[in-house]
Design an enzyme around this catalytic site. Structure first.
Site, PDB file in Angstrom:
ATOM      1  N   HIS A 165       0.849  -1.196   0.000  1.00 39.95           N
ATOM      2  CA  HIS A 165       0.000   0.000   0.000  1.00 39.95           C
ATOM      3  C   HIS A 165       0.881   1.242   0.000  1.00 39.95           C
ATOM      4  CE1 HIS A 165       0.876  -0.586   4.243  1.00 39.95           C
ATOM      5  NE2 HIS A 165       0.326   0.566   4.566  1.00 39.95           N
ATOM      6  N   HIS A 174       1.328   3.889   1.966  1.00 39.56           N
ATOM      7  CA  HIS A 174       1.798   4.649   3.125  1.00 39.56           C
ATOM      8  C   HIS A 174       3.325   4.755   3.048  1.00 39.56           C
ATOM      9  CE1 HIS A 174      -1.959   4.031   5.869  1.00 39.56           C
ATOM     10  NE2 HIS A 174      -1.960   5.220   5.291  1.00 39.56           N
ATOM     11  N   ASP A 190       5.827   4.557   5.050  1.00 41.19           N
ATOM     12  CA  ASP A 190       6.746   3.583   5.663  1.00 41.19           C
ATOM     13  C   ASP A 190       6.925   2.323   4.819  1.00 41.19           C
ATOM     14  OD1 ASP A 190       3.989   3.232   6.541  1.00 41.19           O
ATOM     15  OD2 ASP A 190       4.684   1.713   7.966  1.00 41.19           O
ATOM     16  N   HIS A 191       6.150   2.196   3.714  1.00 37.42           N
ATOM     17  CA  HIS A 191       6.279   1.019   2.845  1.00 37.42           C
ATOM     18  C   HIS A 191       6.869   1.345   1.470  1.00 37.42           C
ATOM     19  CE1 HIS A 191       3.851  -1.652   5.517  1.00 37.42           C
ATOM     20  NE2 HIS A 191       3.575  -0.456   6.008  1.00 37.42           N
ATOM     21  N   HIS A 246      -7.330  -2.101   5.594  1.00 44.59           N
ATOM     22  CA  HIS A 246      -6.482  -1.081   6.224  1.00 44.59           C
ATOM     23  C   HIS A 246      -7.152   0.273   6.002  1.00 44.59           C
ATOM     24  CE1 HIS A 246      -2.823   0.412   7.915  1.00 44.59           C
ATOM     25  NE2 HIS A 246      -2.269   0.851   6.813  1.00 44.59           N
ATOM     26  N   ASP A 257      -0.197  -4.122   5.761  1.00 47.16           N
ATOM     27  CA  ASP A 257      -0.871  -3.548   6.943  1.00 47.16           C
ATOM     28  C   ASP A 257      -2.357  -3.878   6.858  1.00 47.16           C
ATOM     29  OD1 ASP A 257       1.551  -2.449   7.511  1.00 47.16           O
ATOM     30  OD2 ASP A 257       0.889  -0.357   7.507  1.00 47.16           O
ATOM     31  N   HIS A 262       6.223  -5.562  11.483  1.00 47.06           N
ATOM     32  CA  HIS A 262       5.575  -4.255  11.536  1.00 47.06           C
ATOM     33  C   HIS A 262       5.229  -3.915  12.991  1.00 47.06           C
ATOM     34  CE1 HIS A 262       2.720  -0.987  10.446  1.00 47.06           C
ATOM     35  NE2 HIS A 262       3.443  -0.903   9.345  1.00 47.06           N
TER      36      HIS A 262
HETATM   37 ZN   LIG Z   1       2.940   0.481   7.833  1.00 43.72          ZN
HETATM   38 ZN   LIG Z   2      -0.168   1.466   6.508  1.00 41.36          ZN
END
Ligand SMILES: [Zn+2]
Ligand SMILES: [Zn+2]
Length: 306
Positions: free
Chosen positions: A60, A62, A64-65, A137, A206, A264
């Site tokens: 996805h 976001h 942090d990915h 998510h 996530d 995670h």
């Molecule tokens: Zn994440």
């Molecule tokens: Zn996320």
């Protein structure tokens, strides 16, 4: 094949945990599942060359990915990469990719193919399949499943008894092509044994615990599931679209997987044993991932006769 956890933190990294990324090493290729900031540095520490990465699967969009992608692509350019790179992600990936390609001045001499995907089989090769399913998510999240295809065992003794000589004809029959010996045609099914099971690995991204991931992970050798919170933070997990360790363990139990790895992790948990213990009460074969941890994954073959 090997799975290496390059980063195991949730939204914010810590001294011990980098942003999320998982490397899957199969013969001749490396896949990355997610590519958080600093992934290329983690790869250097793990001894995995970014040049060998053929496909990047994004769960996805976001930060942090995905924020490790622009730096990694630019480094690939510096190293003179020529081989194409495939990038997969949910709808919106192309727009995000185009913005990333405007960060700083650099030049690339290799092709990057961006594939926006939704669900079902997304890659099919002779040796493996990659499929995905929707998780649950705060934004669209895709869980991925890598499945190795294994050809049936080749019955060598039987082939020799039928008058075949070891060599290219063995390979042809193993690939399903009939072969002529004198005036007789040998059919592949005469020299092939029972179909074998290949390795199956599933990664949640996530997500809240959900039925679509139970279905995708059914019978997997390894399920990598997010576990952002401990059991007492069930409400927090629900409102932020994440899972607790116990919820991840229930997904593993319901999907009847062989092993569960939790990743995670929120930086608030300095002691990952708490998460591990909570999960093991429901699913004993659970381990909490650490950065740079590598696992060898093999399929169990109950009727393996060598
Ligand atoms: Zn994440
Ligand atoms: Zn996320």
């Amino acid at each position: 094949m090997e799975v290496t956890f390059l980063g195991t933190s949730s939204a914010v990294p810590s001294k011990m945990r980098n942003h999320t990324s998982i490397a899957l090493r199969i013969p001749g290729e490396v896949f990355l599942f997610d590519c958080g900031e600093g992934t290329q540095r983690q790869m250097a520490l793990a001894g995995i060359s970014p040049i060998k990465v053929t496909r990047i699967f994004i769960t996805h969009l976001h930060g942090d990915h995905i924020l490790g992608i622009p730096g990694m692509i630019q480094s690939m350019g510096f190293r003179g990469r020529e081989e194409p790179l495939e990038l997969y992600g949910p709808p919106g990936t192309l727009e995000v990719y185009e913005s990333m390609m405007k960060v700083g001045y650099f030049s690339l001499d290799f092709e990057i193919q961006v594939n926006e995907i939704t669900e079902g089989v997304v890659v099919e090769e002779d040796e493996y399949l990659v499929s995905c399913a929707r998780g649950s998510h705060s934004v669209t999240n895709l869980a991925y499943c890598f499945q190795e295809k294994k050809r049936p065992r080749f019955l060598r003794e039987k082939a020799i008894a039928l008058g075949l000589k070891p060599g290219p004809d063995f390979g042809r029959l193993h690939r399903g092509i009939p072969v002529r010996v004198g005036d007789r045609v040998i059919m592949p099914e005469e020299v092939l044994g029972e179909p074998r099971r290949g390795v199956k690995i599933c990664y949640s991204g996530d997500t809240r615990p959900c039925e679509s991931i139970v279905k995708l992970a059914r019978g997997a050798d390894l399920l990598i599931h997010e576990s952002t919170f401990e059991a007492g933070k069930k409400d927090k997990a629900a409102e932020s679209g994440h899972s607790t360790a116990a919820e991840a363990a229930r997904v593993a139990r319901d999907a009847e997987v062989r092993r569960l790895i939790l990743t995670h992790l929120s930086t608030r948990y300095r002691r990952s044993e708490v998460l591990e213990e909570a999960a093991r009460e429901i699913f004993p074969e659970t381990v909490v991932a650490e950065d740079l941890m590598t696992l060898e994954v093999n399929a169990v073959e109950p009727h393996d006769d060598g």
